[in-house]
Write an enzyme that holds these catalytic residues in place. Structure first.
Site, PDB file in Angstrom:
ATOM      1  N   SER A 126       0.819  -1.205   0.000  1.00  0.00           N
ATOM      2  CA  SER A 126       0.000   0.000   0.000  1.00  0.00           C
ATOM      3  C   SER A 126       0.854   1.257   0.000  1.00  0.00           C
ATOM      4  CB  SER A 126      -0.891   0.010   1.250  1.00  0.00           C
ATOM      5  OG  SER A 126      -1.491   1.261   1.436  1.00  0.00           O
ATOM      6  N   TYR A 150      -1.277  -0.328  10.461  1.00  0.00           N
ATOM      7  CA  TYR A 150      -1.581  -1.008   9.182  1.00  0.00           C
ATOM      8  C   TYR A 150      -0.398  -0.854   8.216  1.00  0.00           C
ATOM      9  CZ  TYR A 150      -3.211  -1.390   4.418  1.00  0.00           C
ATOM     10  OH  TYR A 150      -3.305  -1.709   3.086  1.00  0.00           O
ATOM     11  N   LYS A 154       2.378  -3.563   6.491  1.00  0.00           N
ATOM     12  CA  LYS A 154       2.608  -3.700   5.045  1.00  0.00           C
ATOM     13  C   LYS A 154       4.102  -3.570   4.728  1.00  0.00           C
ATOM     14  CE  LYS A 154      -1.346  -4.763   3.438  1.00  0.00           C
ATOM     15  NZ  LYS A 154      -1.529  -6.079   2.783  1.00  0.00           N
TER      16      LYS A 154
HETATM   17  C1  WQD Z   1      -9.127   9.593   1.214  1.00  0.00           C
HETATM   18  C2  WQD Z   1      -9.364  11.090   1.393  1.00  0.00           C
HETATM   19  C3  WQD Z   1      -9.476  11.749   3.682  1.00  0.00           C
HETATM   20  C4  WQD Z   1     -13.206   9.572   4.572  1.00  0.00           C
HETATM   21  C5  WQD Z   1      -6.254   4.606   3.151  1.00  0.00           C
HETATM   22  C6  WQD Z   1      -5.106   3.691   3.501  1.00  0.00           C
HETATM   23  C7  WQD Z   1      -4.516   3.106   2.246  1.00  0.00           C
HETATM   24  C8  WQD Z   1      -5.590   2.408   1.448  1.00  0.00           C
HETATM   25  C9  WQD Z   1      -6.680   3.419   1.120  1.00  0.00           C
HETATM   26  C10 WQD Z   1      -5.670   0.075   2.010  1.00  0.00           C
HETATM   27  C11 WQD Z   1      -8.525  11.694   2.500  1.00  0.00           C
HETATM   28  C12 WQD Z   1     -10.818  11.981   3.006  1.00  0.00           C
HETATM   29  C13 WQD Z   1     -12.092  10.088   3.922  1.00  0.00           C
HETATM   30  C14 WQD Z   1     -14.215  10.458   5.042  1.00  0.00           C
HETATM   31  C15 WQD Z   1     -12.957  12.321   4.174  1.00  0.00           C
HETATM   32  N1  WQD Z   1      -6.126   1.326   2.153  1.00  0.00           N
HETATM   33  N2  WQD Z   1     -11.978  11.433   3.731  1.00  0.00           N
HETATM   34  N3  WQD Z   1     -14.049  11.797   4.811  1.00  0.00           N
HETATM   35  O1  WQD Z   1      -6.538   7.593   4.009  1.00  0.00           O
HETATM   36  O2  WQD Z   1      -5.893   8.066   1.578  1.00  0.00           O
HETATM   37  O3  WQD Z   1      -5.783   5.711   2.425  1.00  0.00           O
HETATM   38  O4  WQD Z   1      -7.199   3.888   2.380  1.00  0.00           O
HETATM   39  O5  WQD Z   1      -4.847  -0.338   1.250  1.00  0.00           O
HETATM   40  O6  WQD Z   1      -3.544   2.153   2.593  1.00  0.00           O
HETATM   41  O7  WQD Z   1      -4.100   4.470   4.120  1.00  0.00           O
HETATM   42  O8  WQD Z   1      -7.993   6.802   2.088  1.00  0.00           O
HETATM   43  O9  WQD Z   1     -10.390   6.902   1.604  1.00  0.00           O
HETATM   44  O10 WQD Z   1      -9.630   7.043   4.040  1.00  0.00           O
HETATM   45  O11 WQD Z   1      -9.244   8.981   2.514  1.00  0.00           O
HETATM   46  O12 WQD Z   1     -12.827  13.540   3.991  1.00  0.00           O
HETATM   47  O13 WQD Z   1     -15.251  10.049   5.642  1.00  0.00           O
HETATM   48  O14 WQD Z   1     -10.725  11.300   1.767  1.00  0.00           O
HETATM   49  O15 WQD Z   1      -9.161  12.813   4.577  1.00  0.00           O
HETATM   50  O16 WQD Z   1      -8.157  13.003   2.115  1.00  0.00           O
HETATM   51  P1  WQD Z   1      -6.515   7.162   2.579  1.00  0.00           P
HETATM   52  P2  WQD Z   1      -9.388   7.369   2.607  1.00  0.00           P
END
Ligand code: WQD
Length: 333
Positions: A126, A150, A154
């Site tokens: 990831s 997490y 990885k």
């Molecule tokens: C994306 C953007 C949030 C939820 C994680 C893991 C990564 C992979 C993908 C497994 C960010 C914003 C999110 C919400 C929001 N997982 N957001 N409101 O954190 O980039 O990555 O998931 O492999 O390893 O680290 O993904 O979808 O949580 O967030 O504003 O309710 O959306 O702040 O900018 P992230 P995400």
């Protein structure tokens, strides 16, 4: 003779889409899953999509004997390893559980591979291993700086596989660092359907669109980005699945180990994703900009040149297609 592949976590979101891609690429695939974060309906749906009878081993990779037994008499040529827990907030609350599944589980799979002479593994890693970096777009030689349990599990997986491959020249490893997987299969039969409450952006948007949640909380509105919200590299799950086929082909045909990013090289902000989803469903999605989520990076998107040069990988689907396919799967009652 078809090459035989063990697909761990193959009933999960990305695993199930990779199963379809591997079968259509001519591989003989066996799924191993404990269904802790996957629906029991997925295997039958995969049979419907591929027209191929499912080979399924219900097994928990934390059970070393069960994993070893899964390899008995099956003569696998390779493993594609997805089986893992993947919730960032949950991982910090349950470090023991995450290390047992994501680290010990991988060790059990590697031990069974060694005992049965299986010398190729594609490992689901990831972009979380990069943590927060100003080195944007992010290249594979950016020093890892994992910010949560997490991501650390990885990075352990990557370093563990690299070390056993250094001791066993016959072993080929394909390490794939995904950015942000989104979307669903065009059949609408499989998609992102976690048993656990989602924390990722698009599944949360889908639950607001489905009126299962009141509104989307936008984590942060004052980042140093054009509209102040976080930017990520969203990649269609179909592109991700294709990347795994190319990685496995490279391991089995050219014997070429590799570590590459799987992303589009294009970043979208939270509000851009939200607007795209609103266009897809034809109505506004309630949302509120709140404080940033601790540990979130402002901007993250991939440098994609290495996957292109080593594997011929190039993402083909855009954000609208990701949102349309997610809604076609999630929007059903
Ligand atoms: C994306 C953007 C949030 C939820 C994680 C893991 C990564 C992979 C993908 C497994 C960010 C914003 C999110 C919400 C929001 N997982 N957001 N409101 O954190 O980039 O990555 O998931 O492999 O390893 O680290 O993904 O979808 O949580 O967030 O504003 O309710 O959306 O702040 O900018 P992230 P995400």
């Amino acid at each position: 003779m078809k090459k035989r592949v063990l697909l761990t976590g193959g009933a999960g979101f990305i695993g199930s889409h990779t199963y379809v891609a591997l079968v259509s690429a001519g591989y003989d695939v066996t799924i191993l899953d404990n269904f802790e974060n996957a629906q029991k309906t997925v295997p039958a749906r995969l049979e419907q999509i591929t027209g191929t009878p499912i080979k399924l081993i219900e097994c928990d990779i934390r059970d070393e004997q069960a994993v070893m037994a899964a390899f008995e008499g099956r003569d696998f040529d390779a493993v594609v390893h997805y089986a893992a827990l993947k919730s960032v907030p949950e991982s910090d609350a349950d470090p023991l559980g995450y290390h047992q599944t994501n680290c010990s589980g991988l060790i059990h799979v590697a031990a069974a591979m060694q005992a049965h002479g299986v010398n190729a593994i594609v490992f689901s890693s990831s972009a979380a291993v990069y943590g927060s970096t100003d080195d944007i777009p992010i290249a594979e030689d950016t020093p890892p700086a994992p910010q949560n349990v997490y991501a650390r599990t990885k990075l352990f997986g990557e370093e563990f596989l690299t070390s056993i491959a250094a001791a066993n020249p016959a072993l080929r490893t394909g390490i794939l660092r995904y950015f942000n997987p989104v979307g669903a299969h065009p059949s609408g039969l499989i998609g992102e359907d976690p048993s656990l409450p989602p924390t990722n952006l698009v599944p949360v948007i889908a639950r607001v669109a489905n009126r299962q949640l009141d509104k989307l909380m936008v984590f942060g509105g004052a980042y140093p980005t054009p509209d102040g919200t976080g930017i990520r590299d969203y990649i269609h799950v179909l592109d991700l699945a294709e990347g795994h086929v190319l990685s496995l082909n490279a391991l089995l045909n050219e014997g070429q180990s590799h570590l590459v990013n799987l992303g589009t090289g294009r970043g979208y902000s939270v509000l851009e994703v939200l607007r795209t989803y609103e266009d897809v469903i034809g109505r506004p999605i309630p949302h509120e900009i709140v404080d940033p989520r601790p540990g979130d990076a402002a901007v993250s998107y991939a440098k994609t040149a290495l996957a292109k040069s080593l594997l011929g990988f190039e993402a083909r689907h855009g954000l609208k297609s990701m949102c349309e396919s997610n809604w076609a799967f999630s929007g059903k009652d």
